[in-house]
Design an enzyme around this catalytic site. Structure first.
Site, PDB file in Angstrom:
ATOM      1  N   LYS A 283       0.858  -1.193   0.000  1.00 57.22           N
ATOM      2  CA  LYS A 283       0.000   0.000   0.000  1.00 57.22           C
ATOM      3  C   LYS A 283       0.890   1.238   0.000  1.00 57.22           C
ATOM      4  CE  LYS A 283      -3.856  -1.884   2.735  1.00 57.22           C
ATOM      5  NZ  LYS A 283      -4.928  -1.847   1.734  1.00 57.22           N
ATOM      6  N   ARG A 357      -9.854 -11.912   1.606  1.00 59.83           N
ATOM      7  CA  ARG A 357     -10.677 -12.976   1.009  1.00 59.83           C
ATOM      8  C   ARG A 357      -9.954 -14.320   1.035  1.00 59.83           C
ATOM      9  NH1 ARG A 357     -11.172  -9.578  -4.449  1.00 59.83           N
ATOM     10  NH2 ARG A 357     -10.969  -7.979  -2.867  1.00 59.83           N
TER      11      ARG A 357
HETATM   12  N1  BES Z   1      -8.001  -4.162   4.352  1.00 59.11           N
HETATM   13  C1  BES Z   1      -8.200  -3.690   3.029  1.00 59.11           C
HETATM   14  C2  BES Z   1      -9.532  -2.959   2.852  1.00 59.11           C
HETATM   15  C3  BES Z   1      -9.700  -1.687   3.652  1.00 59.11           C
HETATM   16  C4  BES Z   1      -9.419  -0.472   3.056  1.00 59.11           C
HETATM   17  C5  BES Z   1     -10.198  -1.701   4.926  1.00 59.11           C
HETATM   18  C6  BES Z   1      -9.596   0.699   3.762  1.00 59.11           C
HETATM   19  C7  BES Z   1     -10.376  -0.524   5.641  1.00 59.11           C
HETATM   20  C8  BES Z   1     -10.077   0.673   5.057  1.00 59.11           C
HETATM   21  C9  BES Z   1      -8.172  -4.858   2.047  1.00 59.11           C
HETATM   22  O1  BES Z   1      -7.365  -5.918   2.406  1.00 59.11           O
HETATM   23  C10 BES Z   1      -7.680  -4.356   0.747  1.00 59.11           C
HETATM   24  O2  BES Z   1      -6.556  -3.937   0.708  1.00 59.11           O
HETATM   25  N2  BES Z   1      -8.506  -4.426  -0.290  1.00 59.11           N
HETATM   26  C11 BES Z   1      -8.153  -3.986  -1.586  1.00 59.11           C
HETATM   27  C12 BES Z   1      -8.593  -5.033  -2.580  1.00 59.11           C
HETATM   28  C13 BES Z   1      -8.081  -4.806  -3.982  1.00 59.11           C
HETATM   29  C14 BES Z   1      -6.571  -4.974  -4.018  1.00 59.11           C
HETATM   30  C15 BES Z   1      -8.748  -5.781  -4.897  1.00 59.11           C
HETATM   31  C16 BES Z   1      -8.840  -2.661  -1.833  1.00 59.11           C
HETATM   32  O3  BES Z   1      -9.982  -2.493  -1.399  1.00 59.11           O
HETATM   33  O4  BES Z   1      -8.225  -1.780  -2.416  1.00 59.11           O
HETATM   34 MN    MN Z   2      -5.326  -5.615   1.802  1.00 57.49          MN
END
Ligand code: BES
Ligand code: MN
Ligand code: ZN
Length: 509
Positions: A283, A357
């Site tokens: 990230k 997931r």
């Molecule tokens: N933990 C994150 C989602 C999240 C984002 C929770 C902001 C709380 C606040 C999750 O694991 C994630 O990173 N999801 C990605 C998925 C994508 C790579 C398909 C996302 O939502 O960007």
């Molecule tokens: Mn994630």
């Protein structure tokens, strides 16, 4: 934790540090809410006028402190805004009471004892006030300053000590039961908040499992912890894959609460990423500062099961906490790797940041083996759900429209904002992989629904399943409001507890 007690309404003038009254927003200025009579008398019937002069309107969440006149045994009066007046003859809605009690408790951080002389005309109203006070009184000071931590830390004031709810019939059986339930549920919501707020260097998967084991033993819940060796032996490729980059190995925790009279069985599955850096698909800065919150689903499942045990609900509940830390390193899963999941399906990992997931897939398939009557998973799963619903509402998806609707309605009953979301079949196509059975990513548009569709692949045939994506409401990055603090909120705990209660009562399927 704020202690909750009941006091006779007639004694609203009793000794306390502060007495809290309610004020609503009337058409022609602030209007005192039921419960405020004793206080108003001490003001010679002019409290509403005094409040108006001080600039109070009765708007939701507004708090006004004023010195008490002679005749009241508390030196300070706190007027808390309830928002608009209810329709003629109707009572204040429970949510308004919960939020007002929460705002009052927050304004009273560091105070020893407050009497809540707010509208408490039914057992439900008492429950809402008690819940709001205990949730609003929450503060997380464990890391504030060693020597002073017990008192709330050098920089913290500590919570409100005691909230005494003034009621007409404090000895009424229903009122007492309502207070006890509210106290148990609020304590468990606060327990989940503590876990979420604990920094990720201290709350590793192993540490989380230890906390869960200790609490489970204390409350007569059976607990089983699968460590990394057991996970390898069992073939939990999803959980192991996500945990592979971290020095802190993953865990799968099973919690089993049973009641001898139970007719139904539920399984709760929680995403427990103790820190989500994104992994090799790292990230960017600005997106990982709050990612200790990524275990909020597991915290909610854990807290709800402890609450169910404390309330002695006549239902069997199995909880699955899928715990891992998502880190980049030489041993981490790479985009392009294929994982063999617990179900036997293979998954091509196209983005290591879509890790939730992967751990949930293993836990969902495991949970399905016992063929529970229903499965509910809770996860901070996608930024897309946050985009869709904002930061205060969680999405509810599922494989059974009736069950999804029930869960949405139950959340509303519990005072949690949620909204039903679809799982459109055509989005499945985006997750096709040339190499494996499925990829862990699909179309960007509707990303929250894509994630839901992925999870559905790992739910056993014929089992009603609901998926709660709490990415928005799990963690409050803004200012506190109502009974919601900054940081971990305890989202979904009250919904899960209410679902367990409704299931125990035979209200569901
Ligand atoms: N933990 C994150 C989602 C999240 C984002 C929770 C902001 C709380 C606040 C999750 O694991 C994630 O990173 N999801 C990605 C998925 C994508 C790579 C398909 C996302 O939502 O960007
Ligand atoms: Mn994630
Ligand atoms: Zn995540």
């Amino acid at each position: 934790m704020t202690a909750l007690t009941l006091k006779p309404a007639a004694a609203a003038g009793q000794r306390a540090d502060v007495i809290v009254v309610g004020v609503a927003k009337g058409a022609k200025g602030p209007v005192l809410a039921p419960g405020a009579a004793v206080v108003d008398e001490a003001f010679g019937g002019k409290l509403a006028a005094v409040l108006e002069t001080l600039g109070a309107s009765g708007g939701e969440g507004e708090t006004t402190k004023l010195p008490a006149p002679d005749g009241l045994k508390a030196p300070v009066v706190l007027a808390v805004g309830l928002g608009g007046l209810p329709e003629k003859d109707a009572a204040f809605d429970e949510d308004a009471l919960r939020r007002a009690a929460g705002a009052a408790a927050r304004a009273l951080a560091g105070t020893k004892k407050a009497v809540f002389a707010l509208p408490a005309e039914s057992a439900e109203a008492v429950a809402a006030l008690a819940e709001g006070a205990a949730l609003g009184g929450y503060s997380f000071d464990a890391y504030k300053d060693d020597g002073e931590a017990a008192k709330g830390g050098k920089n913290g004031k500590g919570p409100l000590g005691e909230a005494a709810i003034a009621v007409d019939k404090p000895r009424d059986k229903d009122v007492k039961a309502a207070l006890e339930r509210a106290a148990a549920v609020a304590e468990e919501v606060n327990r989940s908040r503590d876990l979420i707020n604990t920094p990720p260097n201290d709350l590793t998967p192993e540490a989380f499992a230890a906390v869960a084991s200790a609490a489970a033993k204390e409350h007569g819940i059976k607990v089983q912890v699968l460590d990394e060796k057991a996970l390898v032996k069992g073939g939990y490729g999803g959980i192991l894959g996500v945990g592979a980059g971290s020095q802190n190995p993953p865990r799968l925790v099973k919690l089993a609460y049973t009641h001898p009279k139970a007719q139904k069985s539920l399984a709760f599955v929680g995403k427990g990423i103790t820190y989500d850096s994104g992994g090799i698909s790292l990230k960017p800065a600005g997106h990982n500062e709050t990612m200790k919150c990524d275990m909020s689903g597991a915290a909610a499942v854990f807290a709800a099961i402890v609450a169910a045990a404390r309330l002695g609900l006549e239902v069997n509940i199995t909880g699955w906490l899928a715990l891992a830390e998502n880190m980049p390193s030489g041993s981490a899963v790479r985009p392009g790797d294929v994982l063999r999941m617990y179900s036997g399906k293979t998954v091509e990992v196209l983005n290591t940041d879509a890790e939730g997931r992967l751990v949930l897939a293993d836990a969902l398939w495991k949970a399905s083996e016992a063929k529970p009557d229903a499965i509910v998973d809770v996860a901070t799963l996608t930024g897309a759900m946050m985009m869709a619903l904002g930061s205060r509402t969680f999405g509810v998806m599922g494989n059974d429209d009736a069950f999804r609707t029930s869960v949405h309605e139950i959340a509303e009953e519990a005072g949690e904002a949620s909204w039903p979301m679809p799982l459109p079949k055509h989005l499945q196509k985006g997750m096709e992989s040339p190499t494996a059975d499925i990829a862990n990513m699909g179309e960007r548009m509707g990303g929250g629904l894509v994630a839901g569709l992925f999870l559905q692949e790992f739910v056993g045939e014929g089992i009603a399943w609901a998926h709660l994506d709490i990415a928005g409401p799990a963690y409050n990055e803004g200012s506190p409001y109502g009974y919601t603090p900054k940081g971990g909120t305890g989202s979904a705990v009250r919904t899960l507890v209410r679902l367990a209660e409704r299931t125990a009562a035979g209200d569901l399927g």
